[in-house]
Design an enzyme around this catalytic site. Structure first.
Site, PDB file in Angstrom:
ATOM      1  CG  ASP A  14      -1.769   1.183   1.377  1.00 58.00           C
ATOM      2  OD1 ASP A  14      -2.513   1.498   0.421  1.00 58.00           O
ATOM      3  OD2 ASP A  14      -1.720   1.840   2.434  1.00 58.00           O
ATOM      4  CG  ASP A  16      -1.875   7.723   0.348  1.00 66.45           C
ATOM      5  OD1 ASP A  16      -1.058   8.646   0.242  1.00 66.45           O
ATOM      6  OD2 ASP A  16      -2.684   7.415  -0.542  1.00 66.45           O
ATOM      7  CG  ASP A 184      -2.208   2.350   6.240  1.00 67.77           C
ATOM      8  OD1 ASP A 184      -2.707   1.833   5.218  1.00 67.77           O
ATOM      9  OD2 ASP A 184      -2.463   3.508   6.597  1.00 67.77           O
TER      10      ASP A 184
END
Length: 227
Positions: A14, A16, A184
């Site tokens: 991922d 961001d 995240d």
């Protein structure tokens, strides 16, 4: 780390909140957009829980939040004309400042290098639009690590739907059970579970204002370097 990485052949990473702290970029672009619309600014702390589900969700959430401050009655109105104008201005501002107010998290480069040294194929999969993701990776010197980069507009559906992970595995030429998802948030974990990919989450990113420790994963990482 409980996950056996001996059976891993590739990783989907991922963007961001996992590789790059982009909250400053979001705040700058969104507040530029709001100023153009004649609306008051929004604090970065209010933006953080809205990040991770794609730009459409982000803009709708920001407009609802700001309009509620201006007039609670307006916040309930689904104003597509305002959204269309907001999207146009958001794109303008984000592309102008992309990467200027963001930073690569500590340990990311070391983690990516370690995965490369293991011979893993690497792809970046984000809900951020591809037109935003590619320049950001280039600006931060991370683009060379990935053979594939897919944004939130690359497929019919976004994470937490498993489709983007399955399509990314196909592009990498790897099976889901041998492809590690690194993210995240619960979006990444839910998508990975549904796709059949093992998943590890970092402890420092954006998880919609919820503790990442409560998410069903195969483990947590304080840094990608610990891979």
């Amino acid at each position: 780390m409980p996950l056996d990485t001996q059976n891993i052949h590739a990783a989907i990473v991922d963007l961001d909140g996992t590789m790059v702290d982009t909250l400053g970029d979001f705040a700058a672009a969104l507040n530029g957009m709001l100023a153009d619309l004649g609306l008051p600014p929004i604090e970065a702390s209010a933006i953080e829980p809205m990040v991770g589900k794609g730009s459409e969700y982000l803009l709708h959430s920001v407009l609802k939040h700001v309009l509620a401050q201006v007039s609670p009655a307006q916040a309930a109105i689904n104003n597509e004309a305002l959204y269309a104008q907001a999207w146009d201005r958001y794109q303008h501002h984000y592309l102008a400042i992309n990467g200027q107010f963001s930073s690569v998290y500590p340990g990311v480069v070391e983690g990516l290098q370690a995965m490369q040294q293991r011979g893993w194929k690497l792809a970046c999969l984000t809900n951020k639009p591809t037109a935003f993701a590619l320049p950001l990776l280039q600006a931060k010197g991370l683009d060379g690590f990935f053979s594939q980069v897919f944004g939130g507009d690359a497929f019919e559906r976004k994470k937490p739907d498993p489709l983007p992970l399955l399509k990314t595995c196909a592009a990498l030429g790897t099976l889901p059970q041998h492809t590690l998802m690194l993210g995240d948030s619960r979006n990444d974990a839910q998508a990975a579970r549904a796709a059949g990919c093992p998943v590890l989450l970092v402890t420092y990113g954006y998880n919609h204002g919820e503790p990442v420790s409560a998410v069903d994963t195969d483990g947590l990482l304080d840094s990608l370097a610990s891979l």
